[in-house]
Design a protein around this motif. Structure first.
Motif, short mmCIF file in Angstrom:
data_model
loop_
_atom_site.label_atom_id
_atom_site.label_comp_id
_atom_site.label_asym_id
_atom_site.label_seq_id
_atom_site.Cartn_x
_atom_site.Cartn_y
_atom_site.Cartn_z
N ALA A 135 -10.49 -1.40 -20.92
CA ALA A 135 -9.67 -2.16 -22.02
C ALA A 135 -8.75 -0.33 -21.41
O ALA A 135 -9.39 0.17 -21.56
CB ALA A 135 -9.97 -2.13 -23.17
N GLY A 136 -7.60 -1.34 -22.25
CA GLY A 136 -6.37 0.03 -22.18
C GLY A 136 -6.17 1.04 -21.39
O GLY A 136 -5.95 0.61 -20.05
N ASP A 137 -5.51 2.29 -21.34
CA ASP A 137 -5.58 3.50 -20.12
C ASP A 137 -6.72 2.75 -19.06
O ASP A 137 -6.58 3.21 -17.64
CB ASP A 137 -5.31 4.53 -20.51
CG ASP A 137 -3.85 4.74 -21.02
OD1 ASP A 137 -3.30 3.43 -20.97
OD2 ASP A 137 -3.40 5.57 -22.22
N GLU A 138 -7.92 3.36 -19.99
CA GLU A 138 -9.23 3.01 -18.90
C GLU A 138 -9.33 2.47 -17.87
O GLU A 138 -9.75 1.91 -16.44
CB GLU A 138 -10.45 3.48 -19.82
CG GLU A 138 -11.04 3.35 -18.87
CD GLU A 138 -13.28 4.03 -19.55
OE1 GLU A 138 -13.01 2.60 -20.21
OE2 GLU A 138 -13.47 5.67 -19.81
N ARG A 139 -8.83 0.97 -17.92
CA ARG A 139 -9.03 -0.04 -16.95
C ARG A 139 -8.04 -0.17 -16.96
O ARG A 139 -7.56 -0.42 -15.06
CB ARG A 139 -8.33 -1.58 -18.34
CG ARG A 139 -8.75 -2.87 -17.45
CD ARG A 139 -8.14 -3.65 -18.07
NE ARG A 139 -7.55 -4.21 -19.17
CZ ARG A 139 -7.08 -4.80 -20.10
NH1 ARG A 139 -8.26 -6.26 -20.40
NH2 ARG A 139 -6.18 -5.04 -20.15
N PHE A 140 -6.21 0.72 -17.19
CA PHE A 140 -5.69 0.31 -16.26
C PHE A 140 -5.60 1.50 -14.55
O PHE A 140 -5.81 1.22 -13.40
CB PHE A 140 -4.26 0.74 -16.78
CG PHE A 140 -2.80 1.43 -15.70
CD1 PHE A 140 -2.19 0.28 -15.36
CD2 PHE A 140 -2.27 2.30 -15.05
CE1 PHE A 140 -0.92 0.20 -14.61
CE2 PHE A 140 -1.04 1.94 -14.71
CZ PHE A 140 -0.49 1.29 -14.14
N ARG A 141 -6.17 2.92 -15.01
CA ARG A 141 -6.43 4.20 -13.96
C ARG A 141 -7.74 2.87 -13.08
O ARG A 141 -7.53 2.72 -12.00
CB ARG A 141 -6.92 4.58 -15.23
CG ARG A 141 -6.43 5.65 -15.45
CD ARG A 141 -6.64 6.90 -16.28
NE ARG A 141 -7.92 7.22 -16.78
CZ ARG A 141 -7.83 7.25 -18.15
NH1 ARG A 141 -6.60 7.20 -18.42
NH2 ARG A 141 -8.42 7.32 -18.80
N ALA A 142 -8.31 2.08 -13.80
CA ALA A 142 -9.71 1.63 -12.61
C ALA A 142 -9.60 0.69 -11.64
O ALA A 142 -9.39 0.36 -10.90
CB ALA A 142 -11.09 1.30 -13.89
N MET A 143 -8.19 -0.52 -12.60
CA MET A 143 -7.32 -1.43 -11.69
C MET A 143 -6.85 -0.82 -10.87
O MET A 143 -6.43 -1.28 -9.35
CB MET A 143 -6.43 -1.87 -12.62
CG MET A 143 -7.24 -3.21 -13.15
SD MET A 143 -8.40 -4.41 -12.34
CE MET A 143 -8.99 -5.73 -13.63
N SER A 144 -6.10 0.69 -11.14
CA SER A 144 -4.93 1.30 -9.35
C SER A 144 -6.44 1.65 -8.56
O SER A 144 -6.64 1.64 -7.25
CB SER A 144 -4.88 2.24 -10.34
OG SER A 144 -3.77 2.12 -11.28
N LEU A 145 -7.27 1.73 -9.16
CA LEU A 145 -8.25 2.81 -8.33
C LEU A 145 -9.21 1.49 -7.36
O LEU A 145 -9.06 1.92 -6.27
CB LEU A 145 -9.88 3.50 -8.93
CG LEU A 145 -9.50 4.96 -9.46
CD1 LEU A 145 -10.29 5.37 -10.23
CD2 LEU A 145 -8.49 5.92 -8.39
N LEU A 146 -8.92 0.26 -7.88
CA LEU A 146 -9.49 -0.81 -7.37
C LEU A 146 -8.35 -1.24 -5.91
O LEU A 146 -8.91 -1.44 -4.94
CB LEU A 146 -10.28 -1.94 -8.16
CG LEU A 146 -10.61 -3.50 -7.87
CD1 LEU A 146 -12.02 -3.13 -7.23
CD2 LEU A 146 -10.96 -3.86 -8.70
N ASN A 147 -7.39 -1.34 -6.47
CA ASN A 147 -6.52 -1.84 -5.61
C ASN A 147 -6.16 -0.57 -4.40
O ASN A 147 -6.11 -1.44 -2.87
CB ASN A 147 -4.62 -1.76 -5.86
CG ASN A 147 -4.79 -2.56 -7.83
OD1 ASN A 147 -5.68 -3.01 -7.70
ND2 ASN A 147 -3.76 -2.72 -8.29
N GLY A 148 -6.24 0.69 -4.50
CA GLY A 148 -6.57 1.29 -3.44
C GLY A 148 -8.00 1.56 -2.89
O GLY A 148 -6.90 1.36 -1.54
N ALA A 149 -8.06 0.74 -3.19
CA ALA A 149 -9.97 0.91 -2.30
C ALA A 149 -9.29 -0.74 -1.18
O ALA A 149 -10.05 -0.74 -0.05
CB ALA A 149 -10.58 0.37 -3.14
N PHE A 150 -8.96 -1.17 -1.57
CA PHE A 150 -8.87 -3.15 -1.26
C PHE A 150 -7.82 -2.49 0.21
O PHE A 150 -8.48 -2.39 1.02
CB PHE A 150 -7.62 -3.51 -2.00
CG PHE A 150 -8.89 -4.75 -2.74
CD1 PHE A 150 -9.76 -5.52 -2.24
CD2 PHE A 150 -8.81 -4.67 -4.34
CE1 PHE A 150 -10.42 -5.83 -3.04
CE2 PHE A 150 -9.97 -5.39 -4.84
CZ PHE A 150 -10.38 -6.25 -4.32
#
Length: 450
Positions: A135-150
Motif C-alpha cells: 500500500a501507499g508509497d511502498e506499493r508505488f515503489r514496488a510497481m515502479s520496480l516491476l515495470n522496470g523488470a518487464f
C-alpha cells in the motif's frame, strides 16, 4: 510477509516472462535464413521464411490467451498457486523448446513456444499481487520496480540468447529453465499460503474464469466511439512496431549478414537507448501529449522505413535510433489514455485494451510477414512503416477533433486524483511497443468484479 522479498519475487517473474518472449529473437533467424535445409527449417517442404513467421507468431498467441485466463484464475485460486504453476510451467516450456531444437522437431518447438506463451501471461498476476499486498508509497515503489523488470527483459532476452548460443543452440533455453525454477522456489518462500477457509470461500463466491473474462473483456470498450478510435490508432501503430521488431533480425541476417551475437548486440544498443529515453521522458511530461505522440509515430515510421530501404549501415543506425521515438510514444499514450478514459471505464480495462491491441497486432503482422518475406523481407518492414505513419495521421486528426470539441464547450474538471496520474505514468512498454500486463483497476466496473 517481507515486502522486499515479495517485490523481488514479482520482479524476477516479470523479468523472466519477457526474457522468455524475447529469447529466440537472435537465435531463430540464422536457423531459418542462414543454415542448410534440414528437418527443422524445411518442415513438410515449406519455405524456411514461412516457418520462421509461424514460429514468431505462435508465442504471442499463447501470451494473448494466457493474459486473458491467468488473471481470473488467480482471483479464484489465489496468487501463490497460479504464480508457482506458471513459473514451473514456463520452465517446462523452455525445456521442451530446447528438446525440440535438439531433435530438429518443428512441431514440438511450436507446441513448446505456445505453451511458454501461455505461462508468460502471469505478468498481470504479479502486478495484482503487489497491488493487493502493498500500500501507499511502498506499493508505488514496488510497481515502479516491476515495470522496470518487464522492460529490462526485452534487453536481457536477446543478450542471453546471443551471448550463450555459441555453446549450443539449446543452451539459452536451459539457462532460462534454471532461472525460472529458482524463481519459483523464491515465490514459494516469499508468498504465504492462502488459508484453506479463505481459499474455499473465494472459489465458491467467484464466478467461473470464463464468466469473468467474458463480462470484463477489454474489447467490450469498443462500444464507445472514442475508445474505438484509440483502438484503431494503437492497432496501426502496434502493427508497424511489431512488424519491425519481429522481422528486423531476419533483415540483419539477409542484408547485414549478422549472426546471433550481432543481432543480440544490435538489440542491446537499441534497448539501452530506449531505456535512457524512457527515464528522461518520465521527467518531461509537459506539453501537448497527442502532438508528442504524433511526432513519435512519424519518427518510428521513418526508422522502420530506413531499415526497409537502406543498406547495412543506414539500416543498422535506424534500428538503434528506433528506440528513441518508440520510448516517447510508450510513455505518452498509456498516460494520456488513463487520464482521458480511466476514470469513466476503469484504468485496468483501458490498459487492458491497449495490451490486447498489441497482442492482436503482433499476431496479424507475424502472419502477414510470414507471407511477404517469401517475396522480400523489406516488404513487411515497408508495410509496418506505412501503418505507423497512418497512426500518426489518424491521431493528428483526432487531436484536432478534441481541440474543436473542447473549444466549443468548456472542458469539465479532471476527476482523476494524483494517485490515478501516478499509476498511469508507471505503465511500461516493451521495445516492441508492447504494454506490460494489466494492473487491476482501482476503479472497478460496478457490476461483475469477482
Amino acid at each position: 510477509m517481507k515486502p522486499r522479498a515479495l517485490t523481488i519475487a514479482a520482479c524476477l517473474l516479470a523479468l523472466l516472462s519477457t526474457v522468455g518472449a524475447a529469447l529466440p529473437y537472435p537465435i531463430l533467424p540464422p536457423l531459418f535464413a542462414g543454415s542448410a535445409l534440414n528437418d527443422f527449417n524445411h518442415f513438410l517442404g515449406l519455405p524456411p521464411k514461412l516457418l520462421f513467421g509461424i514460429a514468431v507468431t505462435i508465442n504471442p498467441i499463447g501470451l494473448l490467451i494466457g493474459s486473458a485466463v491467468l488473471g481470473p484464475l488467480a482471483d479464484r485460486y489465489g496468487h501463490r498457486p497460479v504464480l508457482l504453476a506458471t513459473a514451473f510451467g514456463g520452465a517446462a516450456g523452455h525445456a521442451l523448446s530446447a528438446v525440440g531444437l535438439a531433435l530438429q522437431s518443428y512441431p514440438l518447438f511450436l507446441a513448446a513456444r505456445l505453451f511458454t506463451g501461455l505461462m508468460e501471461g502471469n505478468g498481470s498476476v504479479a502486478r495484482a499481487l503487489l497491488a493487493d499486498q502493498l500500500a501507499g508509497d511502498e506499493r508505488f515503489r514496488a510497481m515502479s520496480l516491476l515495470n522496470g523488470a518487464f522492460f529490462l527483459g526485452w534487453l536481457a532476452g536477446p543478450l542471453l540468447g546471443g551471448a550463450t548460443v555459441h555453446w549450443g543452440v539449446t543452451t539459452p533455453f536451459w539457462i532460462a529453465v534454471a532461472a525460472l525454477a529458482f524463481t519459483a522456489i523464491l515465490v514459494a518462500r516469499a508468498l504465504p499460503r492462502t488459508p484453506p477457509a479463505t481459499a474455499a470461500a473465494r472459489r465458491e463466491a467467484a464466478p467461473s474464469w470464463w464468466q469473468v473474462a467474458r463480462r470484463q473483456h477489454a474489447l467490450n470498450l469498443l462500444r464507445h466511439a472514442d475508445l474505438r478510435t484509440l483502438f484503431l490508432v494503437e492497432l496501426a501503430y502496434a502493427s508497424g512496431v511489431t512488424a519491425f521488431y519481429e522481422f528486423y533480425p531476419l533483415w540483419l541476417v539477409e542484408v547485414a549478414h549478422f549472426d546471433a551475437r550481432g543481432i543480440a548486440l544490435t538489440t542491446a544498443a537499441m534497448c539501452a537507448l530506449m531505456t535512457g529515453c524512457s527515464v528522461l521522458a518520465g521527467r518531461f511530461a509537459g506539453g501537448d501529449p497527442l502532438r508528442r505522440a504524433c511526432w513519435s509515430a512519424l519518427g518510428v515510421a521513418a526508422c522502420v522505413l530506413g531499415v526497409a530501404l537502406g543498406g547495412p549501415v543506414t539500416g543498422l543506425l535506424a534500428i538503434i535510433l528506433y528506440g528513441l521515438p518508440n520510448a516517447v510514444w510508450s510513455a505518452v499514450i498509456p498516460s494520456w489514455s488513463a487520464e482521458r478514459f480511466g476514470r469513466a471505464h476503469g484504468q485496468g480495462a483501458v490498459m487492458g485494451l491497449i495490451s490486447t491491441t498489441f497482442c492482436l497486432a503482433s499476431i496479424l503482422t507475424a502472419a502477414a510477414g510470414s507471407l511477404l518475406t517469401l517475396i522480400d523481407t523489406r516488404l513487411i518492414l515497408a508495410l509496418g512503416a506505412t501503418l505507423t505513419a497512418g497512426a500518426a495521421v489518424h491521431l493528428r486528426a483526432w487531436r484536432r477533433s478534441e481541440i474543436m470539441t473542447s473549444s466549443a464547450s468548456p472542458a469539465p474538471a479532471d476527476p482523476s486524483g494524483p494517485a490515478d496520474r501516478r499509476d498511469a505514468a508507471a505503465v511500461p512498454r516493451s521495445p516492441a511497443g508492447e504494454p506490460a500486463p494489466e494492473t487491476p483497476s482501482t476503479h472497478p466496473a460496478p457490476a461483475s468484479r469477482p
